[in-house]
Enzyme design. Structure first.
Site, mmCIF file in Angstrom:
data_model
loop_
_atom_site.group_PDB
_atom_site.id
_atom_site.type_symbol
_atom_site.label_atom_id
_atom_site.label_comp_id
_atom_site.label_asym_id
_atom_site.label_seq_id
_atom_site.Cartn_x
_atom_site.Cartn_y
_atom_site.Cartn_z
ATOM 1 C CB SER A 44 -0.871 0.014 1.257
ATOM 2 O OG SER A 44 -1.535 1.255 1.390
ATOM 3 C CE1 TYR A 55 -4.184 -1.843 5.107
ATOM 4 C CE2 TYR A 55 -3.381 0.344 4.549
ATOM 5 C CZ TYR A 55 -3.914 -0.875 4.154
ATOM 6 O OH TYR A 55 -4.157 -1.122 2.825
HETATM 7 N N1 LIG Z 1 -8.620 -0.285 -1.411
HETATM 8 C C1 LIG Z 1 -7.576 0.487 -1.251
HETATM 9 O O1 LIG Z 1 -7.669 1.701 -1.389
HETATM 10 C C2 LIG Z 1 -6.231 -0.113 -0.936
HETATM 11 C C3 LIG Z 1 -5.119 0.731 -1.019
HETATM 12 C C4 LIG Z 1 -3.861 0.212 -0.796
HETATM 13 C C5 LIG Z 1 -3.707 -1.123 -0.502
HETATM 14 N N2 LIG Z 1 -4.791 -1.927 -0.410
HETATM 15 C C6 LIG Z 1 -4.530 -3.342 -0.139
HETATM 16 O O2 LIG Z 1 -5.024 -4.126 -1.187
HETATM 17 C C7 LIG Z 1 -5.378 -5.431 -0.719
HETATM 18 C C8 LIG Z 1 -6.778 -5.743 -1.156
HETATM 19 O O3 LIG Z 1 -7.636 -4.788 -0.539
HETATM 20 P P1 LIG Z 1 -9.090 -4.445 -1.095
HETATM 21 O O4 LIG Z 1 -9.182 -2.997 -1.186
HETATM 22 O O5 LIG Z 1 -9.376 -5.301 -2.261
HETATM 23 O O6 LIG Z 1 -9.929 -4.872 0.202
HETATM 24 P P2 LIG Z 1 -11.233 -5.726 0.406
HETATM 25 O O7 LIG Z 1 -11.592 -5.542 1.840
HETATM 26 O O8 LIG Z 1 -12.237 -5.441 -0.636
HETATM 27 O O9 LIG Z 1 -10.683 -7.203 0.178
HETATM 28 C C9 LIG Z 1 -9.804 -7.794 1.073
HETATM 29 C C10 LIG Z 1 -10.109 -9.254 1.128
HETATM 30 O O10 LIG Z 1 -9.215 -9.854 2.074
HETATM 31 C C11 LIG Z 1 -9.967 -10.772 2.844
HETATM 32 N N3 LIG Z 1 -9.387 -11.041 4.142
HETATM 33 C C12 LIG Z 1 -9.139 -10.147 5.125
HETATM 34 N N4 LIG Z 1 -8.676 -10.796 6.214
HETATM 35 C C13 LIG Z 1 -8.631 -12.120 5.896
HETATM 36 C C14 LIG Z 1 -8.254 -13.282 6.599
HETATM 37 N N5 LIG Z 1 -7.835 -13.236 7.863
HETATM 38 N N6 LIG Z 1 -8.339 -14.470 5.971
HETATM 39 C C15 LIG Z 1 -8.768 -14.543 4.696
HETATM 40 N N7 LIG Z 1 -9.151 -13.476 3.968
HETATM 41 C C16 LIG Z 1 -9.085 -12.280 4.574
HETATM 42 C C17 LIG Z 1 -11.324 -10.071 2.999
HETATM 43 O O11 LIG Z 1 -12.323 -10.978 3.420
HETATM 44 C C18 LIG Z 1 -11.533 -9.528 1.616
HETATM 45 O O12 LIG Z 1 -12.142 -10.484 0.775
HETATM 46 C C19 LIG Z 1 -5.190 -5.372 0.800
HETATM 47 O O13 LIG Z 1 -3.956 -5.943 1.130
HETATM 48 C C20 LIG Z 1 -5.207 -3.888 1.103
HETATM 49 O O14 LIG Z 1 -4.493 -3.597 2.262
HETATM 50 C C21 LIG Z 1 -6.047 -1.455 -0.608
#
Ligand SMILES: NC(=O)c1ccc[n+]([C@@H]2O[C@H](COP(=O)([O-])OP(=O)(O)OC[C@H]3O[C@@H](n4cnc5c(N)ncnc54)[C@H](O)[C@@H]3O)[C@@H](O)[C@H]2O)c1
Length: 253
Positions: A141, A154
């Site tokens: 991130s 985070y």
């Molecule tokens: N959305 C953003 O703006 C953003 C920005 C930077 C980084 N990220 C990173 O991108 C990645 C994906 O995020 P996203 O935005 O798609 O989020 P999201 O919440 O839509 O998806 C994350 C997924 O991870 C799963 N998850 C979480 N904890 C878990 C566990 N203990 N066991 C199994 N599954 C688990 C959730 O159930 C979900 O399906 C993450 O690592 C997040 O930190 C997101």
């Protein structure tokens, strides 16, 4: 097709970026193990991929358990006979200022965002090493570089991934490439949840967009295309890198 007959395990594949990465990889010919906790969503992603002629198997489990990650790699070997690609996309925000954060929230966030990456890569790397080839894409991130209000667990976990990626890239070349993909603000349920940490939750998204040089939120597709590049042979001379895909928002830091 860029991933013809490649076998990939994707965590967090039932929602957000992980889900989009799954569709993109499947379209490019990869056979997938989809990891997630929500059976209904996992089965729906699996069904959609199969209906489009792809190969996918949903495996339910909480990735903060070492055994879940062991089972993911074993199921992948039992189903497809190999592992070529790992994508660690599951993530948790664990919001709260340090002194207000429950110890349990801290531990769960570190376990999801950092320890689970160790669990899965430590299980997958020996298979790839034996095979003589493999590619790992870890979703970090911009929070690895930049702070946000009430995001201590985070930011700490995402910052640690920068060094973890470089270290394992150093240790497991030349056979295995490991890269960190750092999204900026991408329109997923996680981004909506992050607004709660801000004093102006109703307007923070609009304010965020104004701070992004490319003047829009990212889409899961923006991240999936970058993940495809890093996972595929198009990135065959790239390892240990930190690719930022953020519409330019880090230019403001
Ligand atoms: N959305 C953003 O703006 C953003 C920005 C930077 C980084 N990220 C990173 O991108 C990645 C994906 O995020 P996203 O935005 O798609 O989020 P999201 O919440 O839509 O998806 C994350 C997924 O991870 C799963 N998850 C979480 N904890 C878990 C566990 N203990 N066991 C199994 N599954 C688990 C959730 O159930 C979900 O399906 C993450 O690592 C997040 O930190 C997101």
């Amino acid at each position: 097709m860029k991933l013809q007959n490649k076998v990939a395990i994707i965590t967090g594949a039932t929602r957000g970026m992980g889900e989009e990465i799954a569709y993109t990889f499947a379209r490019e010919g990869a056979k997938l193990i989809l990891s997630g906790r929500n059976e209904e969503r996992g089965n729906a992603v699996q069904k959609k991929i199969r209906e489009q002629g792809g190969n996918a198997l949903f495996v339910k489990g909480d990735i903060t358990s070492y055994e879940t990650n062991q089972a993911l790699v074993q199921t992948c070997l039992d189903t497809y006979g190999t592992v070529d690609i790992l994508v660690c996309s599951a993530g948790l925000l664990g919001l709260g200022k340090l002194t207000e954060l429950l110890q349990e929230t801290w531990e769960k966030t570190i376990a999801t965002n950092l320890s689970a990456v160790y669990y899965l890569t430590s299980q997958g790397i020996p298979v790839m090493k034996k095979k003589g080839k493999g590619s790992i894409v870890i979703i970090g991130s911009i929070a690895g570089y930049k702070t946000f209000p009430a995001h201590p667990a985070y930011c700490a976990s995402k910052g640690a991934l920068i060094q973890l990626t470089k270290q394992i890239a150093l240790d497991y070349g030349p056979e295995i490439r490991i890269n960190l993909l750092n999204p900026g603000q991408v329109d997923t349920p996680l981004l909506q949840e992050s607004t709660k940490a801000f004093p102006n939750p109703d307007t923070i998204i609009e304010e965020t967009i104004q701070n992004i040089p490319l003047k829009r939120l990212g889409l899961p597709e923006d991240i999936a295309k970058a993940a495809l590049f890093l996972a595929s042979d198009d990135a065959s001379w790239i390892t240990g890198s930190n690719l930022v895909v953020d519409g330019g928002v880090l230019c403001n830091s």
